[in-house]
Scaffold this active site. Structure first.
Site, PDB file in Angstrom:
ATOM      1  CG  ASP A   1      -0.536  -0.289   2.070  1.00  0.00           C
ATOM      2  OD1 ASP A   1       0.757  -0.229   2.629  1.00  0.00           O
ATOM      3  OD2 ASP A   1      -1.024   1.089   3.288  1.00  0.00           O
TER       4      ASP A   1
ATOM      5  CD  GLU B   1       4.251   0.311   7.443  1.00  0.00           C
ATOM      6  OE1 GLU B   1       5.193   0.903   7.923  1.00  0.00           O
ATOM      7  OE2 GLU B   1       3.864   1.608   6.054  1.00  0.00           O
TER       8      GLU B   1
HETATM    9 ZN    ZN Z   1       6.726   1.938   4.369  1.00  0.00          ZN
END
Ligand code: ZN
Length: 415
Positions: free
Chosen positions: A85, A180
């Protein structure tokens, strides 16, 4: 070992960044956005094409894959991990990666928005990149080097091993995670299925940087209970929780212990949210320190400030609740010194100067470390992340590929 090897990290990177994989902090699904799987599906297909037969994408957006051992020795299973992401801070849709070959040291003006200039003044690391090939976005989006540089490096490592079967290694696990950037990167990870003993995230910046230390983090919730009466008849009775909250905030130190006045190894106490009415008010704080014991000291200090304020309001009351958020991964990583030693040696073999760093934040690695997978972080070359001025050097990515290939080889040699 790499003399005749055609690196594929840059070519992969240029393709991966064109897939929009922005995560969404307001979503409650896993993954937070379905589009993250668009890249993950490509990765699974490419791994399968390389002969990595067990590559799979699960419903939560995690990619698991194995490069089987090609040695008789019993070698600890290591894992390389990065996140697909990109940060919500700038758009990740329609990314146009630009390759600036043989960079000459000038400021880089991004063509789709001339006000976006990557200057060597603001980005001193760029000065070290003269003669290298730099990839940037075009000015209207982020680049997504955080962390598609890591993804491309790991994919190139897989490519290397499938083409160089004579290079011995133990079982290598590959893990690509979603979300994340919004703090949910390991929420749904299945470490049993992964089956690794030690891990490395590839999500660091400058060439040679190795992060084996993160903040330790707590949240503190302060609930202030005032005393409420009809305001027309409140004399000597009403105690306004909002005014107490104001006093508490005013009592916080400014010149120290604040994120805006601290750096490097200093921790802080940081109010992040306030909500309430005259009767009852809540303040949420985050507390950060590299030493868990230091967290406790900061919390005691905060409590003493609150108590001092509350002395002026004897009929009001408060609750002070501490919640553990994450811990400095060093507490775990230091128990397995070979994890760091081998990484250092791998960088030396790749001709990279090893440099230890501390992250003033948490990483997936800090949470993975405490979930049982010691997991420091290795550089990728990604710089100025979360911004439109993000950039990465192709040569840095290739050095990272060499580093992790050497690293897998070293684990085999030393077993
Ligand atoms: Zn990162």
């Amino acid at each position: 070992m790499f003399d005749n090897y055609q690196f594929t990290a840059a070519e992969r990177f240029m393709r991966y960044v064109q897939v929009d994989t922005q995560s969404d902090p307001l979503s409650s699904t896993h993954p937070s956005t379905e589009k993250q799987k668009d890249l993950s599906r490509i990765l699974v297909e490419e791994l399968k094409a390389l002969g990595v037969t067990d590559a799979e994408l699960d419903e939560f957006g995690y990619v698991y894959a194995t490069l089987p051992a090609n040695t008789e020795k019993k070698v600890p299973v290591i894992c390389f991990c990065s996140h697909v992401d990109t940060a919500p801070d700038a758009s990740g849709a329609g990314v146009k990666p630009l390759l600036h070959k043989n960079y000459g040291g000038q400021d880089i003006v991004l063509p789709d928005d001339n006000t976006q200039v990557i200057t060597t003044t603001n980005h001193p690391y760029l000065k070290e990149k003269v003669g290298e090939d730099i990839i940037t976005a075009s000015g209207t989006t982020l680049l997504g080097a955080d962390d598609k540089a890591g993804v491309a490096i790991i994919m190139d490592m897989a490519n290397f091993f499938t083409r160089n079967k004579d290079v011995k290694h133990g079982s290598i696990k590959i893990l690509f995670t979603p979300d994340e950037e919004i703090g949910h990167g390991v929420d749904k990870v299945d470490l049993k299925k992964l089956g690794a003993d030690f891990g490395y995230t590839l999500d660091g910046g400058e060439r040679g940087s190795f992060t084996d230390e993160s903040f330790s983090a707590d949240g503190v919730q302060l609930v202030i209970n005032g005393v409420i009466t009809h305001p027309g008849y409140a004399k000597d009775k009403l105690v306004n929780a909002l005014k107490i909250a104001g006093d508490v905030l005013a009592s916080l130190p400014r010149a120290e212990l604040s994120p805006e006045t601290t750096e490097e190894r200093q921790g802080f106490i940081h109010p992040v949210r306030i909500s309430g009415i005259a009767e009852k008010c809540t303040i949420d704080f985050i507390v950060r320190d590299f030493v868990t014991e230091g967290l406790k000291k900061k919390e005691e200090f905060l409590l003493s400030l609150v108590e001092m304020v509350m002395e002026n309001y004897p009929t009001a009351s408060f609750e002070f609740n501490v919640n553990e958020q994450y811990r400095n991964m060093k507490e775990v990583v230091d128990k397995h010194p070979q994890v760091t030693e081998f990484a250092k040696e791998a960088m030396e073999r790749a001709g990279v100067k090893f440099e230890r760093k501390s992250a003033r934040g948490g990483t997936d690695g800090s949470r993975l470390s405490f979930m049982g997978l010691p997991c420091p972080d290795i550089f990728t070359g990604e710089m100025a992340f979360h911004s439109k001025q993000e950039y990465v050097s192709v040569q840095d990515m290739n050095k990272a590929v060499q580093t992790i290939v050497h690293l897998a080889k070293i684990w085999e040699e030393k077993s």
